[in-house]
Design a protein around this motif. Sequence first.
Motif, mmCIF file in Angstrom:
data_model
loop_
_atom_site.group_PDB
_atom_site.id
_atom_site.type_symbol
_atom_site.label_atom_id
_atom_site.label_comp_id
_atom_site.label_asym_id
_atom_site.label_seq_id
_atom_site.Cartn_x
_atom_site.Cartn_y
_atom_site.Cartn_z
ATOM 1 N N ILE A 118 0.466 -0.807 0.016
ATOM 2 C CA ILE A 118 -0.077 -0.046 0.190
ATOM 3 C C ILE A 118 0.837 1.002 -0.265
ATOM 4 O O ILE A 118 1.811 0.851 0.605
ATOM 5 N N HIS A 119 0.367 1.824 -0.889
ATOM 6 C CA HIS A 119 1.073 3.209 -1.694
ATOM 7 C C HIS A 119 0.350 4.380 -1.147
ATOM 8 O O HIS A 119 -0.444 4.626 -1.851
ATOM 9 N N GLN A 120 1.043 5.263 -0.211
ATOM 10 C CA GLN A 120 0.101 6.650 -0.094
ATOM 11 C C GLN A 120 1.044 7.526 -1.059
ATOM 12 O O GLN A 120 2.371 8.263 -0.905
ATOM 13 N N ILE B 296 -2.067 3.536 -4.290
ATOM 14 C CA ILE B 296 -1.538 3.240 -5.036
ATOM 15 C C ILE B 296 -0.992 1.203 -4.418
ATOM 16 O O ILE B 296 -0.833 1.360 -3.322
ATOM 17 N N LEU B 297 -2.488 0.130 -4.839
ATOM 18 C CA LEU B 297 -1.439 -0.946 -4.033
ATOM 19 C C LEU B 297 -1.598 -1.903 -5.188
ATOM 20 O O LEU B 297 -1.217 -1.556 -6.300
ATOM 21 N N ARG B 298 -0.089 -2.733 -5.252
ATOM 22 C CA ARG B 298 0.198 -3.287 -5.698
ATOM 23 C C ARG B 298 0.553 -4.751 -5.024
ATOM 24 O O ARG B 298 0.407 -5.354 -3.790
ATOM 25 N N ARG C 112 -10.633 -6.698 -1.006
ATOM 26 C CA ARG C 112 -11.601 -5.939 -0.169
ATOM 27 C C ARG C 112 -10.943 -5.734 0.942
ATOM 28 O O ARG C 112 -10.878 -4.879 1.647
ATOM 29 N N GLU C 113 -10.195 -6.644 2.262
ATOM 30 C CA GLU C 113 -9.702 -6.721 3.309
ATOM 31 C C GLU C 113 -9.081 -5.202 3.087
ATOM 32 O O GLU C 113 -8.443 -4.796 3.726
ATOM 33 N N ARG D 276 -9.456 -2.033 4.781
ATOM 34 C CA ARG D 276 -8.468 -1.711 5.684
ATOM 35 C C ARG D 276 -8.000 0.427 5.531
ATOM 36 O O ARG D 276 -7.384 0.865 6.338
ATOM 37 N N VAL D 277 -7.134 0.672 4.263
ATOM 38 C CA VAL D 277 -7.401 1.950 3.947
ATOM 39 C C VAL D 277 -8.492 2.974 3.737
ATOM 40 O O VAL D 277 -8.569 3.891 4.145
#
Length: 322
Positions: free
Chosen positions: A51-53, A60-62, A96-97, A101-102
């Motif tokens: 997870i990158h802010q 952005i999620l990789r 989804r999990e 969370r984000v």
Amino acid sequence: MRTFFWLLLISTGSLLAQAPQPDGAGLEPGTLPNQWITGGPVCMEMQEFQIHQYNPDFYILRQSGCTDYEKPFLFLIFGKDKAMLFDTGSRNARTRETVDRVIERWLKVNSRTEIPLLVTHSHRHGDHTAGDAQFKDRPNTTLVAPNVEAVQKFFGFQSWPEDVVQLDLGSRVMDIVAIPGHSDDSIAVYDHRTGLLLTGDSVYPGRLYVAEFAEYKRSIHRLAGFIEGKPIAHVLGCHIEQTNTPFLEYPVGKMYQPNEHALELNAANILELDKSLSGMAQPKRLALRDLTIFPVNREVSTEMRDVRKKTTEADLKMVWGK
């Protein structure tokens, strides 16, 4: 390289400055990591998603290659009235999990209790829609089906694919550009607040699989016209398959990519791609510095399956010890 891109801009006639002054162009700034997780070298140590802010309202999620070699990128964007998830990931991921969370943390930071979620897609392929079932029963969520008819209806396209339509998440307007060719329902999203252009599998550092050549050629030309004069901070696709060595890619099926290319491309890459396609009467494979035009047919697909099988088997022994 700078000389090449300057000549390219001249040859395409795109001489409009993207911003009158070097003052940030009125865009919200953000940061990108120096390196993304890939798929190893030891999978037991890897999270399913990085997870990158990029900034406080853009994430952005990789997906890790330890869950699937595709390693797609997903984008979670917050407006005042709703949030948008762009793609739901590939196989074997608890998307989804991670997304919940984000969102939970964003709500806490912004002193809010809820925000509606819109789930849409760059295109319909399984490595971008496999997580859809996880969101079908999620409260306060709209899931746009991954097909041309649903995309046209939801976004309000009157003339597909020529229209450029807008989506407002609440003080956050995004342009939606139809770019079929990789898939018949492919779209690009331009975020006015950050200047980020999301291009799915149509433009990214890797193999640009072209299913319908004439349609793809028209789409990239239309995209090149769309970005003219706009402040483009980064062009962000959904995969990385290129190494950080020019003109060199990882084989299909590679889980662990320790020396991969950066995710971000720029406007010049789109102009270069458009120029290369415009000179191509018939589809053919062509390696550019940061990406490859990669027409697909049955023979190419068979070749790719064989390479993927061998590559994945070799990587599994390394990252899982199998």
